[in-house]
Design an enzyme around this catalytic site. Structure first.
Site, mmCIF file in Angstrom:
data_model
loop_
_atom_site.group_PDB
_atom_site.id
_atom_site.type_symbol
_atom_site.label_atom_id
_atom_site.label_comp_id
_atom_site.label_asym_id
_atom_site.label_seq_id
_atom_site.Cartn_x
_atom_site.Cartn_y
_atom_site.Cartn_z
ATOM 1 N N CYS A 263 0.793 -1.237 0.000
ATOM 2 C CA CYS A 263 0.000 0.000 0.000
ATOM 3 C C CYS A 263 0.820 1.279 0.000
ATOM 4 O O CYS A 263 0.695 2.097 -0.899
ATOM 5 C CB CYS A 263 -0.915 0.045 1.221
ATOM 6 S SG CYS A 263 -1.894 -1.420 1.423
ATOM 7 N N HIS B 218 -2.685 6.390 4.651
ATOM 8 C CA HIS B 218 -1.515 5.516 4.838
ATOM 9 C C HIS B 218 -0.214 6.097 4.300
ATOM 10 O O HIS B 218 0.676 5.368 3.855
ATOM 11 C CB HIS B 218 -1.762 4.125 4.213
ATOM 12 C CG HIS B 218 -1.057 3.025 4.971
ATOM 13 N ND1 HIS B 218 -1.144 1.691 4.654
ATOM 14 C CD2 HIS B 218 -0.203 3.093 6.028
ATOM 15 C CE1 HIS B 218 -0.407 0.983 5.474
ATOM 16 N NE2 HIS B 218 0.181 1.803 6.317
#
Ligand SMILES: *[C@@H]1O[C@H](CO)[C@@H](O)[C@H](O)[C@H]1NC(C)=O
Ligand SMILES: *[C@@H]1O[C@H](CO)[C@@H](O)[C@H](O)[C@H]1NC(C)=O
Length: 585
Positions: free
Chosen positions: A82, A143
C-alpha cells in the site's frame, strides 16, 4: 443496385467524417477541466472483477464502467504494497524517488504514530489541481504518514498535500482493527513484548537475588525494582496489545480533527458513502477532484448485513460485492446531479490480492487470476497487475480495451494535463499521460521499460518491444516461496531482501506475450534472444539508476517506530477515545 452502393458509400463517408470529427474533438481535451473521480480499492485482485474474467463474483457496477469506458489490461502498480504504491500514484514517481520505501524490512508505515510519511516537498496531483482551482477531496484510506515531531503538526496530512477535504483513516484498515480479525501486527508484536517482559523479569530476579544474598551491593534493590516495573509494563502491554492497537491506529479524522477513536467499524462504510455523496453535491458546479480511497477489500472485511452471506466466495466475496455496490451509489450520484458527462471516472486497485490472507481454511484475500504471485511480492505479475478502468462518456470511446503497459503513476500527468496544469519540471516524473491511449490517437504506450521494485530493492523490469510486440520480463530477485504453495515461509508478507529472497544471475526471463503466467523461464537454449534481451534491459536499468538521487527513506526503522509523543489522541493521552460521528445514517 447502383443506388444501394451509392447510399452505402455516402453512409460510409458521413460516418467516417462523424467519427473522425469526434476523434479530433476528443483528442484535444487537455485543459478542458473535467471533474475527476478516482476510485482506488485496497488489495483487490485483478481476478476478483467480472470484466476481468471472473464469472462467479458479482461486480456489475465496475463492469458497467468498463462497458462505457476504456479497460486497461496491463495496468501496473509501482509497488506491491500500500504505502509505496499510493505514494507513487499520488506523485507520479517511483517510490524510491520520494523515499516512501524501506531498506530495513518494513513494507508499509506501521503505526499512525510514526514520523515517516510523504515528504512535504513532494507534489501530489491534488496539489496541482488545487492550484488550478479544483475543489479537492480525499475520502477513506491515506496511509502516507501524519506527523513529524509533535502529535498535531500534521506535516504529512492529506490537507497539507493538496486536499481541501479529508474524511477517513490516516493509517489503514487492518485485521487488527477488529477483535478476532486476521492480525497483521499484534501476533508478532505480542511475542516480542512477551520475550522482552521475560528478559526484564529475569534481570529483576537476578538483581534481587544478588542483593538479598549480599553478592551485590545493597544499591541493587533500586534497579531490581525498576526492572520489575518494566517487566510488569511489558506484560501488561502484551496482554492489552489488541485494544491498544485498536485505539492507536483505528480511528477516523475529518480534516484535522479526530472524530471517532476507536472506529465503530459497522458505521464506517455508510459514513464514507454519505461523505462522498455530500462532496459531489457540494461541488457539482465543479471542477472537482475526488479520490475515493476504499477501505474495502482489506481484512478484516467489514461488511454490512445486507451483503453478508450474499456472494459465492465467503466473506471476501461479500466484501467485494459491497464495494461494487458503493461504486454504483457514487456513479448514481453523478447521474442524479447531471455530472456524468463532465466527469472522468477512474477505478483501480492499489496492488494485487493477498493470497496469503487466510483465516483457517477460508480465503480472506483476493484472487489474481492467471497471474503468478501476490500482494507483497516485488516483481511477480500477481502483486502488481491490477484492474484499471477509465470512463468519460462522449470523449473516451465506450468499450475500448487497451493492452499496452500503463502504470498507476500515469494518472498524475493525465489529470494534471486535463486540469490545464503543468507537471513539476524540477524532478523526474515517471508517469506518462494516458490520454493518447485512451482516445485511441496512439497505439503504443510511452512506457518502453517499467521497473518493479520491492521496497528499495529492484526485483524485476519489463521491456515492451514495440516492433515485435514482445513483452519481456526480467527477474533479478524473487521471494523464496514454500514448495507447497505460493506463500512465503511463516510470514503474511514476503521480504524484499535477505534470506527470504532468491537472487538470479543470470536473471529469469519470461515473454509475457506468450506466457502471461510467468510459468516457463526462458534460457539461452530455449530463447535465442536471451542475451540480447537481458543486456538491453540491464542498460535501461542502469540508465534509470543514474537518474536516482539519495533521499531519506521514510519507512526505515527510526521513522517507522511508534513514538508516544506522536500518538494522535482524541482526549487525554493515553486515554484516547471519543465519538463525534454519531450513529451514521
Ligand atoms: C472469482 O473471485 C473469487 C474471489 O476472489 C475467486 O475465489 C475465484 O477463483 C474467481 N474466479 C475466477 C474464475 O477467476
Ligand atoms: C526533498 O527533500 C529531501 C531532503 O530532505 C531531498 O533529499 C529531496 O531531493 C527533496 N525532493 C525534492 C523533489 O526536491
Amino acid at each position: 443496385m447502383f443506388r444501394l452502393e451509392w447510399t452505402r458509400t455516402w453512409l460510409a463517408v458521413i460516418l467516417g467524417v462523424a467519427l473522425g470529427w469526434e476523434a479530433a474533438a476528443g483528442s484535444d481535451v487537455s485543459g478542458s477541466r473535467p471533474n475527476i473521480l478516482l476510485m482506488l480499492a485496497d488489495d483487490l485482485g485483478i481476478g476478483d472483477v467480472g470484466c476481468y474474467g471472473n464469472r462467479t463474483i458479482r461486480t456489475p457496477n465496475i463492469d458497467q464502467l468498463a462497458t462505457d469506458g476504456v479497460r486497461l489490461t496491463q495496468h501496473l502498480a509501482a509497488a506491491s504494497m500500500c504505502t509505496p504504491s499510493r505514494a507513487a500514484f499520488l506523485t507520479g514517481r517511483y517510490p524510491v524517488r520520494s523515499g516512501m520505501v524501506s531498506s530495513s524490512g518494513y513494507r508499509v508505515l506501521q503505526w499512525a504514530a510514526v514520523s515517516g510519511g510523504l515528504p512535504t516537498n513532494e507534489t501530489t496531483f491534488a496539489k496541482i489541481l488545487q492550484e488550478q482551482g479544483y475543489a479537492t477531496g480525499l475520502i477513506g484510506k491515506w496511509h502516507l504518514g501524519l506527523n513529524c515531531e509533535r502529535a498535531e503538526d500534521h506535516c504529512h496530512h492529506p490537507l497539507l498535500h493538496g486536499f481541501d477535504h479529508f474524511f477517513g483513516m490516516p493509517l489503514s484498515m487492518m485485521g487488527d482493527c477488529a477483535p478476532g480479525g486476521l492480525s497483521e501486527k499484534s501476533a508478532r508484536l505480542q511475542r516480542r513484548l512477551e520475550s522482552a517482559a521475560h528478559v526484564a523479569a529475569l534481570v529483576a530476579l537476578t538483581l534481587a537475588a544478588g542483593a538479598a544474598t549480599h553478592l551485590l551491593p545493597r544499591g541493587a534493590w533500586a534497579p531490581a525494582a525498576g526492572a520489575t516495573l518494566v517487566a510488569a509494563l511489558l506484560a501488561a502491554a502484551s496482554h492489552f496489545l489488541g485494544a491498544l492497537i485498536v485505539h492507536a491506529d483505528c480511528f477516523l479524522m475529518r480534516g484535522h480533527d479526530i472524530t471517532q477513536q476507536p472506529m465503530r467499524l459497522a458505521l464506517t462504510m455508510p459514513l464514507m458513502l454519505q461523505d462522498a455523496v455530500a462532496f459531489l453535491r457540494r461541488h457539482k458546479e465543479g471542477p472537482f477532484l475526488l479520490v475515493m480511497s476504499f477501505l474495502h477489500v482489506h481484512t478484516p472485511l467489514v461488511t454490512t448485513g445486507k451483503f453478508l452471506g450474499r456472494s459465492r466466495h465467503g466473506l471476501y466475496g461479500d466484501n467485494v460485492e459491497e464495494m461494487d455496490w458503493m461504486v454504483g451509489q457514487i456513479l448514481d450520484t453523478l447521474d442524479a446531479e447531471g455530472l456524468t458527462r463532465s466527469t472522468l471516472v477512474y477505478f483501480a486497485s492499489d496492488h494485487g490480492g493477498a493470497l496469503e490472507a487466510r483465516m483457517g481454511s477460508e480465503q480472506h484475500g483476493g484472487w489474481n487470476g492467471i497471474y503468478r504471485g501476490s500482494k507483497g511480492m516485488g516483481g511477480w505479475e500477481g502483486g502488481i497487475r491490477v484492474p484499471g478502468i477509465v470512463r468519460w462518456p462522449g470523449v473516451l470511446p465506450a468499450g475500448r480495451v487497451v493492452h499496452e503497459p500503463t502504470s498507476l503513476m500515469d494518472v498524475f500527468p493525465t489529470v494534471v494535463e486535463l486540469a490545464g496544469g503543468q507537471v513539476p519540471q524540477d524532478r523526474v516524473i515517471d508517469g506518462r499521460t494516458l490520454l493518447p491511449l485512451l482516445l485511441g490517437t496512439a497505439s503504443h504506450s510511452d512506457h518502453e521499460f517499467l521497473l518493479h521494485y520491492c521496497e528499495s530493492s529492484l526485483h524485476a523490469a519489463r521491456w515492451h518491444q514495440r516492433q515485435t510486440g514482445a513483452l519481456w520480463k526480467v527477474h533479478y530477485a524473487t521471494p523464496a516461496l514454500r514448495a507447497d504453495s505460493d506463500a512465503c515461509y511463516g510470514r503474511l508478507v514476503c521480504p524484499c531482501s535477505g534470506d527470504g529472497v532468491l537472487r538470479h544471475d543470470p536473471p529469469l526471463l519470461f515473454d509475457l506475450s506468450r506466457d502471461p503466467s510467468e510459468a516457463h523461464a526462458l534460457t539461452p537454449d530455449t530463447e535465442p534472444l536471451f542475451h540480447q534481451v537481458t543486456e538491453r534491459v540491464a542498460r535501461a536499468v542502469e540508465r534509470h539508476r543514474r537518474s536516482l538521487r539519495p533521499v531519506p527513506l521514510q519507512l526505515d526503522a527510526w521513522g517507522n517506530t511508534w513514538r508516544p509523543w506522536l500518538q494522535p489522541c482524541c482526549g487525554r493521552f493515553p486515554f484516547c477515545a471519543c465519538d463525534r460521528e454519531g450513529g451514521g445514517q
